[in-house]
Design an enzyme around this catalytic site. Structure first.
Site: not given
Ligand SMILES: NC(=O)c1ccc[n+]([C@@H]2O[C@H](COP(=O)([O-])OP(=O)(O)OC[C@H]3O[C@@H](n4cnc5c(N)ncnc54)[C@H](O)[C@@H]3O)[C@@H](O)[C@H]2O)c1
Ligand SMILES: [Zn+2]
Length: 678
Positions: A555, A568
């Protein structure tokens, strides 16, 4: 309006092709003859519609038919230069085509056109091939069918075989079809129903005869120690061996795998005759083109340890390659195509099952299905008599046939990630789902792992069938579940090449509000979860010897320090450093480890929808639905970041273009100066 003959041909073909007892997948072909008005003369013209090259009878449609003029086709007999030059006739078929847009005529077109019957089926039923590969197939044919079915000695498919069968039909007006030695069956009829009934009569009569007359243990007496292992042990051993087996199948070029522990495979491997039978190889041309002339068979008891199996497999692989090279050299002529790789496509492990390999999952799966067909054939032939496939020299001529080589050359160029197998965690939603979709679109096989099996499977189903993507439940915080997810990947596609540590969640809290549970949850899913996934996957990657890619979805917050984000951002920084640590450690195995720093991906993100978005919006004083726009306005490029933008970066990291890059983080944040890497 569709010609009645075509309608009948399609429905008959679909019925015949939908029962695997009648023919192997994409094997065999059917035809009908009929009349249409020639648009050039306005006069009736006699045509033959015949299933074209490729495609499956079970799903055949009119567009899969080649349409030829019967008069011109039959005139080819006058210019036929003899069996030595029969391949030239395939090009001549193009001059018999009626109109354009039909499928390319297959090698079997001559048989359909030359046999004087309005309807013809050529099929590869296991029961018919069992008779065709019995050492006394000719006598058996007479015994089973009397004079209703005629024996045709083995001959490579082509114009001459068509002439042979046409003559047999003419000389035996009472016959309904023939058994083609070493190969399959052909049947004919005055009507489509009669042709289908005749095909089924030959298939079912052979089946019944085998059932009534087969000896009780066609594969020989049960070998001590070769019975199937119990379910759990079997699958655990299969998963433990899968990376090594894939490295064997992929020594010359990378392959996707398919595993089956079908009871018929396990029964074959438990019989005392299986080493002799496996060594004899498959017979029907359709079979060995997909399975190679023979499989590699592990010659150890079912309870042999994984270490012993791996050591023995290395010796057997070397011997297999030398044997295949020798087979090539024994038969190759100066104009033979170059050797196509000396690794096995079928590997049999007693007590465990069969691994089959191909350039994609479907090809690998079908290769396994074909070896199962071959096992059925051997059971039938050995049950009645002695199995004797066609000569090795004939197999070579087919495997390295100029026409076969031309077909391979016509294949479209593989996609960028063809043969690569990806495990994406947290891929039922948001960024992970977009990554899975993109990797699949680039030709990778994808395993979607997420907390909820139903959601993971639904996301996989959006991508395609189980040859393209499968969904599984896996909580990345649980060591056992993570190993099970890697094992499931190995069993689904035979290996693993790409690992995306994406699972995550986010709780926006100030230091004083952050509970130990908040801290632990985020660290368990992201820092610990990706450690567990990387560790389990790396073991397989190392054993496979094919390199690989591990990508962390870190991130912007792994670098950027802001308020209300202690747990986080700290765990994201941990993930980011795992990238560098593992890049340093796994480089010697050809495994690249890189990361991506996304920011502000609101659309599609479960994290934002689940409360984080509302809180962030409140912090910035904008309505929640404007949050994406707000983030965009803060960026240097003034662009909103979408899940697909992150997926694009993942693809580039895993593609050939970044083959020399490891330990890198790519920002996908539309430009945030405070998070620049330096
Ligand atoms: N959305 C953003 O702006 C952003 C920015 C930087 C980083 N990220 C990172 O991207 C990744 C995806 O995020 P997203 O925004 O698509 O969120 P999202 O919630 O849409 O997807 C995350 C998925 O991870 C799954 N998950 C959670 N805990 C879990 C576990 N213990 N085992 C297996 N699966 C699990 C959830 O069920 C979900 O489907 C994350 O690591 C997040 O930190 C997102
Ligand atoms: Zn055939």
């Amino acid at each position: 309006m569709t010609n009645q003959a075509v309608t009948e041909l399609i429905t008959r073909s679909n019925r015949l092709g939908s029962d695997p007892k009648n023919t192997n997948y994409a094997g065999g072909n059917t035809s009908a003859k009929g009349t249409e008005i020639d648009p050039v003369t306005g006069e009736p013209v006699e045509l033959v519609w015949v299933k074209g090259s490729g495609g499956d009878l079970g799903t055949l449609t009119a567009s899969g038919l080649a349409v030829l003029r019967l008069d011109r086709m039959r005139q080819l007999v006058n210019v036929y230069p003899g069996v030595e030059r029969e391949d030239e006739m395939v090009a001549a078929f193009d001059y018999c085509l009626h109109g354009k847009g039909g499928a390319a005529p297959s090698i079997d077109t001559a048989m359909h056109g030359l046999v004087d019957a309005p309807h013809v089926d050529h099929l590869h039923p296991d029961s018919g091939i069992a008779v065709a590969t019995a050492v006394d197939g000719e006598e058996l044919t007479a015994k089973i069918f009397g004079d209703r079915v005629v024996w045709v000695p083995w001959r490579r498919p082509g114009f001459q075989l068509g002439l042979d069968i046409a003559k047999i039909k003419a000389d035996n007006p009472q016959a309904i079809g023939c058994i083609l030695g070493g190969h399959g069956i052909t049947a004919w009829g005055e009507t489509s129903e009669e042709c289908e009934a005749n095909s089924l009569e030959i298939i079912r009569t052979a089946e019944a005869y085998i059932a009534d007359h087969s000896k009780s243990e066609p594969f020989g007496a049960m070998l001590d120690g070769y019975a199937a292992l119990p379910d759990d042990e079997r699958r655990a051993k299969a998963a433990a061996l899968a990376p090594t087996l894939r490295s064997i199948a992929s020594f010359d070029k990378p392959m996707v795998g398919h595993f089956t522990d079908d009871e018929r495979v396990l029964e074959f491997l438990s019989g005392g005759e299986h080493p002799r039978l496996a060594e004899l190889g498959t017979s029907c041309p359709d079979h060995f083109l997909r399975t190679k002339v023979k499989p590699l068979v592990l010659d150890l008891r079912a309870d042999a340890s994984v270490e012993d199996c791996i050591a023995r497999l290395a010796e057997l692989h070397e011997a297999y390659r030398a044997d295949y090279q020798a087979y090539y050299e024994r038969h190759a002529t100066p104009d033979s195509p170059a050797i196509r790789g000396a690794d096995p496509l079928i590997i049999l492990v007693p007590g465990v099952g069969m691994f089959s390999y191909g350039k994609d999952k479907q090809t690998a799966r079908v290769a396994g299905e074909f070896y199962l067909n071959a096992i059925n054939v051997m059971r039938g032939a050995e049950g009645l008599s002695t199995y004797q496939p066609i000569d090795e020299s004939e197999k070579f001529k087919i495997e390295y046939w100029a026409l076969e080589e031309a077909k391979l050359k016509r294949m479209p160029k593989p996609k960028a990630l063809a043969t690569r197998i990806a495990l994406v965690t947290g891929a039922a939603s948001g960024i992970g789902k977009a990554i899975a979709v993109r990797l699949a679109a680039e030709g990778a096989c994808v395993v979607i792992a997420d907390l909820d099996a139903g959601k993971a499977q639904a996301a996989a189903a959006e991508i395609g069938n189980t040859d393209a993507a499968v969904g599984i439940a896996a909580d990345v915080t649980d060591e056992t579940a993570v190993q099970a997810a890697v094992d499931a990947t190995l069993l689904a596609f035979g290996g693993i090449d790409i690992v995306i540590n994406n699972a995550g969640l986010s709780l926006s809290k100030a230091l004083l509000d952050t509970s130990v549970a908040d801290w632990d949850l985020q660290h368990n899913v992201m820092a610990k979860g990706s450690f567990l996934v990387s560790r389990a996957a790396a073991k397989a990657l190392i054993e496979q010897k094919l390199g690989g890619d591990i990508v962390y979805i870190s991130s912007k917050n792994s670098l950027f320090a802001g308020p209300n984000n202690i747990a986080y951002s700290a765990t994201k920084a941990d993930q980011a450093h795992q990238v560098r640590l593992l890049a340093a450690e796994l480089g010697e195995y050809g495994v690249k480890v890189n990361g991506i720093n996304p920011d502000g991906v609101v659309r599609g993100s479960g994290i934002f929808a689940g409360g984080w978005g509302a809180k962030r919006a409140a912090v910035y004083g904008v309505p929640e639905e404007e949050l994406g726009k707000y983030y965009a306005s803060r960026t240097l490029l003034k662009r909103e970041v979408l899940p697909e933008n992150v997926a694009n970066a993942v693809f580039v990291l895993c593609s050939e273009d970044l083959s020399h890059t490891t330990g890198l983080h790519i920002p996908v944040d539309a430009g945030v100066a405070a998070a620049f890497l330096r």
